[in-house]
Design a protein around this motif. Structure first.
Motif, PDB file in Angstrom:
ATOM      1  N   LEU A 193       0.737  -0.647   0.265  1.00  0.00           N
ATOM      2  CA  LEU A 193       0.076   0.029   0.180  1.00  0.00           C
ATOM      3  C   LEU A 193       0.892   1.289  -0.219  1.00  0.00           C
ATOM      4  O   LEU A 193       0.448   2.546  -0.315  1.00  0.00           O
ATOM      5  N   ASN A 194       2.430   0.939   0.149  1.00  0.00           N
ATOM      6  CA  ASN A 194       3.066   2.106   0.339  1.00  0.00           C
ATOM      7  C   ASN A 194       3.434   2.502  -0.980  1.00  0.00           C
ATOM      8  O   ASN A 194       4.650   1.492  -1.726  1.00  0.00           O
ATOM      9  N   PRO A 195       3.387   3.981  -1.373  1.00  0.00           N
ATOM     10  CA  PRO A 195       3.749   4.237  -2.598  1.00  0.00           C
ATOM     11  C   PRO A 195       5.347   4.482  -2.737  1.00  0.00           C
ATOM     12  O   PRO A 195       5.451   4.090  -3.412  1.00  0.00           O
ATOM     13  N   SER A 248      -0.044  -6.868  14.072  1.00  0.00           N
ATOM     14  CA  SER A 248      -0.312  -7.120  12.475  1.00  0.00           C
ATOM     15  C   SER A 248      -0.101  -5.687  13.122  1.00  0.00           C
ATOM     16  O   SER A 248      -0.588  -4.826  13.850  1.00  0.00           O
ATOM     17  N   TRP A 249       1.357  -5.069  12.664  1.00  0.00           N
ATOM     18  CA  TRP A 249       1.940  -3.816  12.911  1.00  0.00           C
ATOM     19  C   TRP A 249       3.460  -3.473  11.911  1.00  0.00           C
ATOM     20  O   TRP A 249       3.186  -3.862  11.125  1.00  0.00           O
ATOM     21  N   PHE A 250       2.959  -1.516  11.742  1.00  0.00           N
ATOM     22  CA  PHE A 250       3.011  -0.891  10.177  1.00  0.00           C
ATOM     23  C   PHE A 250       4.382   0.163  10.370  1.00  0.00           C
ATOM     24  O   PHE A 250       4.534   0.468  12.009  1.00  0.00           O
ATOM     25  N   LYS A 280       5.427   5.412  16.442  1.00  0.00           N
ATOM     26  CA  LYS A 280       4.931   4.473  17.514  1.00  0.00           C
ATOM     27  C   LYS A 280       3.107   4.660  18.577  1.00  0.00           C
ATOM     28  O   LYS A 280       3.012   4.127  18.828  1.00  0.00           O
ATOM     29  N   TYR A 281       3.152   5.940  17.092  1.00  0.00           N
ATOM     30  CA  TYR A 281       1.235   6.094  17.795  1.00  0.00           C
ATOM     31  C   TYR A 281       0.880   5.046  15.775  1.00  0.00           C
ATOM     32  O   TYR A 281      -0.271   5.154  16.646  1.00  0.00           O
ATOM     33  N   TRP A 282       1.377   5.228  15.297  1.00  0.00           N
ATOM     34  CA  TRP A 282       0.918   4.226  14.320  1.00  0.00           C
ATOM     35  C   TRP A 282       0.942   3.385  13.941  1.00  0.00           C
ATOM     36  O   TRP A 282       0.353   2.802  12.753  1.00  0.00           O
ATOM     37  N   LEU A 283       1.778   2.381  15.163  1.00  0.00           N
ATOM     38  CA  LEU A 283       2.590   0.975  14.163  1.00  0.00           C
ATOM     39  C   LEU A 283       0.493   0.052  13.469  1.00  0.00           C
ATOM     40  O   LEU A 283       0.929  -0.969  12.920  1.00  0.00           O
ATOM     41  N   ARG A 284      -0.970   0.590  13.997  1.00  0.00           N
ATOM     42  CA  ARG A 284      -1.924  -0.091  13.562  1.00  0.00           C
ATOM     43  C   ARG A 284      -1.886   0.328  12.021  1.00  0.00           C
ATOM     44  O   ARG A 284      -3.070   0.165  11.873  1.00  0.00           O
ATOM     45  N   LEU A 285      -1.755   1.368  11.690  1.00  0.00           N
ATOM     46  CA  LEU A 285      -2.281   2.228  10.666  1.00  0.00           C
ATOM     47  C   LEU A 285      -1.022   1.928   9.576  1.00  0.00           C
ATOM     48  O   LEU A 285      -0.318   1.700   9.433  1.00  0.00           O
ATOM     49  N   PRO A 286      -2.146   1.007   8.747  1.00  0.00           N
ATOM     50  CA  PRO A 286      -1.186   0.154   7.292  1.00  0.00           C
ATOM     51  C   PRO A 286      -1.181   0.717   6.405  1.00  0.00           C
ATOM     52  O   PRO A 286      -1.066   0.495   4.394  1.00  0.00           O
ATOM     53  N   LEU A 287      -0.303   2.105   6.777  1.00  0.00           N
ATOM     54  CA  LEU A 287       0.567   2.778   5.772  1.00  0.00           C
ATOM     55  C   LEU A 287       2.174   2.831   5.666  1.00  0.00           C
ATOM     56  O   LEU A 287       2.247   3.260   4.333  1.00  0.00           O
ATOM     57  N   GLY A 288       2.616   2.182   7.098  1.00  0.00           N
ATOM     58  CA  GLY A 288       4.217   2.232   7.161  1.00  0.00           C
ATOM     59  C   GLY A 288       4.456   1.601   5.815  1.00  0.00           C
ATOM     60  O   GLY A 288       4.268   0.802   4.834  1.00  0.00           O
ATOM     61  N   GLY A 289       6.393   2.056   5.549  1.00  0.00           N
ATOM     62  CA  GLY A 289       6.901   1.285   3.861  1.00  0.00           C
ATOM     63  C   GLY A 289       6.730  -0.548   4.234  1.00  0.00           C
ATOM     64  O   GLY A 289       6.934  -0.952   3.507  1.00  0.00           O
TER      65      GLY A 289
END
Length: 226
Positions: free
Chosen positions: A151-153, A190-192, A208-217
């Motif tokens: 998902l990550n461009p 599942s972590w991002f 560290k606050y976005w570990l559940r946000l499915p946009l990480g590399g």
């Protein structure tokens, strides 16, 4: 593309063609993955660790430093990569094995670590690999799989630029979770991770606050044998 894996002396060069767009090198990403794993894993002191698809062995060396009381087993399909790793300096706690030799073994592992391996495995063969890993886990053993996030461009661009990733079939977290469940694994999370390139590193405190946000590399799937 397979012939590239027979050029281990150029592995870092090829890898940097992709991740270079982030302004970081491979050690930055290894440390980031291990930091997340150490923070979330439940087996605090694994004694037998498998680095599956170890390439030239960089992560295995990091694992040896992180877990000084553990024995690290590292294996890969590429005989050239294992030969390269064996020729380099590594602590006695790290054992590199060719995949065909490792596959015949019966060792059980407290922790299995995998990074960006499954896109290089044909989809029809992926379940067989997950089943094999399940069979080699110790009771309550923990599995960590890290993969590039489709998902990550930025990740898609990095994979396009990396010769190793030309033509691979990306894998989604949902597929890994499904295949793990079919093998008998119990998903733990599942972590991002890796949202910001180096020139935006001032914002990395947010990750560290976005570990559940499915946009990480990249993403991680954590599971255990139950």
């Amino acid at each position: 593309m397979k012939e590239l894996f027979e050029q281990p002396e150029r592995y870092d060069e090829y890898l940097q063609k992709g991740i270079g767009i982030t302004g970081e090198d491979k050690d930055f990403f290894i440390r980031g993955r291990l930091r997340l794993m150490l923070d979330k894993m439940q087996h605090a002191a694994p004694l037998r660790i498998l680095d599956f698809g170890c390439g030239t062995g960089a992560t295995a060396l990091h694992l040896a430093r992180l877990f000084p009381n553990a024995r690290i087993y590292a294996t890969d399909h590429s005989r050239a990569a294992i030969g390269y790793a064996l020729a380099g300096k590594h602590p006695q706690s790290v054992e590199f094995q060719y995949f065909d030799e490792w596959e015949k073994g019966k060792d059980l592992y407290d922790l299995v670590y995998i990074t960006c391996v499954f896109p290089h495995i044909e989809p029809a063969e992926r379940q067989t690999v997950v089943d094999l890993l399940f069979s080699r886990m110790a009771p309550k053993g923990e599995l960590w799989i890290f993969e590039n996030n489709p998902l990550n461009p930025g990740t898609r661009m990095a994979m396009y630029l990396n010769p190793f990733d030309k033509g691979v079939q990306k894998i989604w977290p949902s597929e890994l979770v499904r295949r793990g469940a079919e093998a008998g694994f119990r998903q733990k999370g599942s972590w991002f991770l890796f949202y910001f390139p180096k020139w935006l590193s001032a914002f990395r405190f947010l990750e560290k606050y976005w570990l559940r946000l499915p946009l990480g590399g990249q993403y991680a799937v954590q599971a255990d044998k139950g």
